[in-house]
Scaffold this active site. Structure first.
Site, PDB file in Angstrom:
ATOM      1  N   TYR A  15       0.844  -1.197   0.000  1.00  0.00           N
ATOM      2  CA  TYR A  15       0.000   0.000   0.000  1.00  0.00           C
ATOM      3  C   TYR A  15       0.878   1.245   0.000  1.00  0.00           C
ATOM      4  O   TYR A  15       0.654   2.184  -0.770  1.00  0.00           O
ATOM      5  CB  TYR A  15      -0.912  -0.023   1.236  1.00  0.00           C
ATOM      6  CG  TYR A  15      -1.743   1.217   1.413  1.00  0.00           C
ATOM      7  CD1 TYR A  15      -2.908   1.400   0.670  1.00  0.00           C
ATOM      8  CD2 TYR A  15      -1.374   2.202   2.314  1.00  0.00           C
ATOM      9  CE1 TYR A  15      -3.682   2.540   0.830  1.00  0.00           C
ATOM     10  CE2 TYR A  15      -2.139   3.345   2.479  1.00  0.00           C
ATOM     11  CZ  TYR A  15      -3.290   3.509   1.738  1.00  0.00           C
ATOM     12  OH  TYR A  15      -4.048   4.630   1.893  1.00  0.00           O
ATOM     13  N   LYS A  19       1.321   4.474  -2.769  1.00  0.00           N
ATOM     14  CA  LYS A  19       1.190   5.887  -2.399  1.00  0.00           C
ATOM     15  C   LYS A  19       2.432   6.682  -2.807  1.00  0.00           C
ATOM     16  O   LYS A  19       2.331   7.825  -3.230  1.00  0.00           O
ATOM     17  CB  LYS A  19       0.906   6.040  -0.901  1.00  0.00           C
ATOM     18  CG  LYS A  19      -0.423   5.449  -0.495  1.00  0.00           C
ATOM     19  CD  LYS A  19      -1.559   6.060  -1.308  1.00  0.00           C
ATOM     20  CE  LYS A  19      -2.875   5.411  -1.002  1.00  0.00           C
ATOM     21  NZ  LYS A  19      -3.964   5.926  -1.809  1.00  0.00           N
ATOM     22  N   VAL A  50      -7.138   8.216   8.814  1.00  0.00           N
ATOM     23  CA  VAL A  50      -8.492   8.768   8.748  1.00  0.00           C
ATOM     24  C   VAL A  50      -9.446   7.646   9.126  1.00  0.00           C
ATOM     25  O   VAL A  50      -9.328   6.529   8.623  1.00  0.00           O
ATOM     26  CB  VAL A  50      -8.831   9.288   7.337  1.00  0.00           C
ATOM     27  CG1 VAL A  50     -10.236   9.869   7.291  1.00  0.00           C
ATOM     28  CG2 VAL A  50      -7.808  10.329   6.882  1.00  0.00           C
ATOM     29  N   GLU A  51     -10.377   7.944  10.006  1.00  0.00           N
ATOM     30  CA  GLU A  51     -11.320   6.906  10.441  1.00  0.00           C
ATOM     31  C   GLU A  51     -12.295   6.612   9.305  1.00  0.00           C
ATOM     32  O   GLU A  51     -13.201   7.389   9.021  1.00  0.00           O
ATOM     33  CB  GLU A  51     -12.077   7.333  11.698  1.00  0.00           C
ATOM     34  CG  GLU A  51     -12.852   6.186  12.288  1.00  0.00           C
ATOM     35  CD  GLU A  51     -13.336   6.438  13.700  1.00  0.00           C
ATOM     36  OE1 GLU A  51     -14.143   5.626  14.163  1.00  0.00           O
ATOM     37  OE2 GLU A  51     -12.908   7.417  14.330  1.00  0.00           O
ATOM     38  N   THR A  52     -12.059   5.502   8.638  1.00  0.00           N
ATOM     39  CA  THR A  52     -12.872   5.057   7.500  1.00  0.00           C
ATOM     40  C   THR A  52     -13.074   3.555   7.615  1.00  0.00           C
ATOM     41  O   THR A  52     -12.728   2.946   8.625  1.00  0.00           O
ATOM     42  CB  THR A  52     -12.160   5.363   6.163  1.00  0.00           C
ATOM     43  OG1 THR A  52     -10.969   4.569   6.091  1.00  0.00           O
ATOM     44  CG2 THR A  52     -11.818   6.841   6.020  1.00  0.00           C
TER      45      THR A  52
END
Length: 109
Positions: A15, A19, A50-52
Protein backbone atom coordinates in the site's frame (compact mmCIF):
# COMPACT_ATOMS: atom_id res chain seq x y z
CA UNK A 1 1.15 10.11 4.64
CA UNK A 2 2.28 6.72 3.30
CA UNK A 3 3.51 8.48 0.15
CA UNK A 4 6.13 10.23 2.27
CA UNK A 5 7.34 7.61 4.78
CA UNK A 6 7.42 3.87 5.34
CA UNK A 7 5.66 2.51 8.41
CA UNK A 8 7.36 -0.57 9.88
CA UNK A 9 4.33 -2.77 9.28
CA UNK A 10 4.56 -5.54 6.68
CA UNK A 11 0.76 -5.53 6.28
CA UNK A 12 0.87 -2.23 4.41
CA UNK A 13 4.22 -2.12 2.59
CA UNK A 14 2.60 -2.64 -0.82
CA UNK A 15 0.00 0.00 0.00
CA UNK A 16 2.83 2.39 0.90
CA UNK A 17 4.54 1.64 -2.41
CA UNK A 18 1.43 2.63 -4.35
CA UNK A 19 1.19 5.89 -2.40
CA UNK A 20 4.82 6.73 -3.19
CA UNK A 21 4.00 6.12 -6.85
CA UNK A 22 1.04 8.50 -6.70
CA UNK A 23 3.24 11.18 -5.13
CA UNK A 24 5.86 10.78 -7.88
CA UNK A 25 3.26 10.73 -10.67
CA UNK A 26 1.62 13.88 -9.33
CA UNK A 27 4.95 15.71 -9.24
CA UNK A 28 5.73 14.55 -12.78
CA UNK A 29 2.33 15.76 -13.96
CA UNK A 30 2.85 19.09 -12.21
CA UNK A 31 6.18 19.53 -14.02
CA UNK A 32 4.63 18.66 -17.40
CA UNK A 33 1.75 21.07 -16.87
CA UNK A 34 4.14 23.87 -15.89
CA UNK A 35 6.39 23.16 -18.90
CA UNK A 36 3.36 23.33 -21.20
CA UNK A 37 2.33 26.63 -19.55
CA UNK A 38 -1.20 25.33 -19.00
CA UNK A 39 -1.71 27.03 -15.60
CA UNK A 40 -3.40 23.79 -14.51
CA UNK A 41 -2.53 22.94 -10.92
CA UNK A 42 -1.90 19.48 -9.51
CA UNK A 43 -2.03 18.84 -5.77
CA UNK A 44 -1.56 15.90 -3.42
CA UNK A 45 -3.48 15.72 -0.18
CA UNK A 46 -1.67 13.30 2.08
CA UNK A 47 -3.65 12.52 5.22
CA UNK A 48 -2.50 10.37 8.08
CA UNK A 49 -4.90 7.92 9.65
CA UNK A 50 -8.49 8.77 8.75
CA UNK A 51 -11.32 6.91 10.44
CA UNK A 52 -12.87 5.06 7.50
CA UNK A 53 -13.71 1.49 6.53
CA UNK A 54 -10.04 0.92 5.56
CA UNK A 55 -8.92 -0.90 8.72
CA UNK A 56 -11.96 -3.19 8.92
CA UNK A 57 -11.36 -4.19 5.30
CA UNK A 58 -7.59 -4.58 5.72
CA UNK A 59 -8.06 -6.75 8.79
CA UNK A 60 -11.34 -8.41 7.78
CA UNK A 61 -10.17 -11.69 9.31
CA UNK A 62 -9.32 -10.05 12.65
CA UNK A 63 -12.06 -7.76 13.99
CA UNK A 64 -10.13 -7.06 17.20
CA UNK A 65 -7.10 -5.82 15.28
CA UNK A 66 -9.32 -3.71 13.01
CA UNK A 67 -11.01 -2.08 16.00
CA UNK A 68 -7.67 -1.34 17.66
CA UNK A 69 -6.48 0.76 14.70
CA UNK A 70 -8.77 3.62 15.68
CA UNK A 71 -8.59 3.16 19.46
CA UNK A 72 -5.11 4.56 20.20
CA UNK A 73 -5.91 8.22 19.47
CA UNK A 74 -8.42 10.49 17.75
CA UNK A 75 -7.88 9.94 14.02
CA UNK A 76 -8.71 12.43 11.30
CA UNK A 77 -12.26 12.41 9.99
CA UNK A 78 -13.41 12.55 6.38
CA UNK A 79 -14.53 16.17 6.90
CA UNK A 80 -10.95 17.13 7.75
CA UNK A 81 -9.78 15.88 4.37
CA UNK A 82 -12.76 17.51 2.64
CA UNK A 83 -11.80 20.83 4.22
CA UNK A 84 -8.28 20.45 2.80
CA UNK A 85 -9.80 19.92 -0.66
CA UNK A 86 -11.88 23.08 -0.26
CA UNK A 87 -8.74 24.98 0.79
CA UNK A 88 -6.83 23.83 -2.30
CA UNK A 89 -9.71 24.65 -4.65
CA UNK A 90 -10.20 28.09 -3.11
CA UNK A 91 -6.58 29.15 -3.58
CA UNK A 92 -6.05 32.04 -6.03
CA UNK A 93 -5.24 30.93 -9.60
CA UNK A 94 -1.57 31.91 -9.25
CA UNK A 95 -1.07 29.76 -6.12
CA UNK A 96 0.19 26.20 -6.52
CA UNK A 97 -0.31 24.04 -3.42
CA UNK A 98 1.98 21.11 -4.08
CA UNK A 99 1.12 18.89 -1.16
CA UNK A 100 -0.85 19.03 2.04
CA UNK A 101 0.44 16.61 4.66
CA UNK A 102 -1.97 16.32 7.55
CA UNK A 103 -2.41 14.02 10.51
CA UNK A 104 -3.89 13.93 13.97
CA UNK A 105 -1.89 15.85 16.56
CA UNK A 106 -1.57 12.56 18.47
CA UNK A 107 -0.37 10.47 15.50
CA UNK A 108 3.29 9.57 15.93
CA UNK A 109 4.20 8.69 12.35
Amino acid sequence: MCGHRVIPNADIHFYTGTKYAVTALTEGLRQELREAKTHIRATCISPGLVETEFAPRLYSQNAEKAASVYSNYKALEAIDVANAVVYVLSAPPHVQIGDIQMRSVEQVS
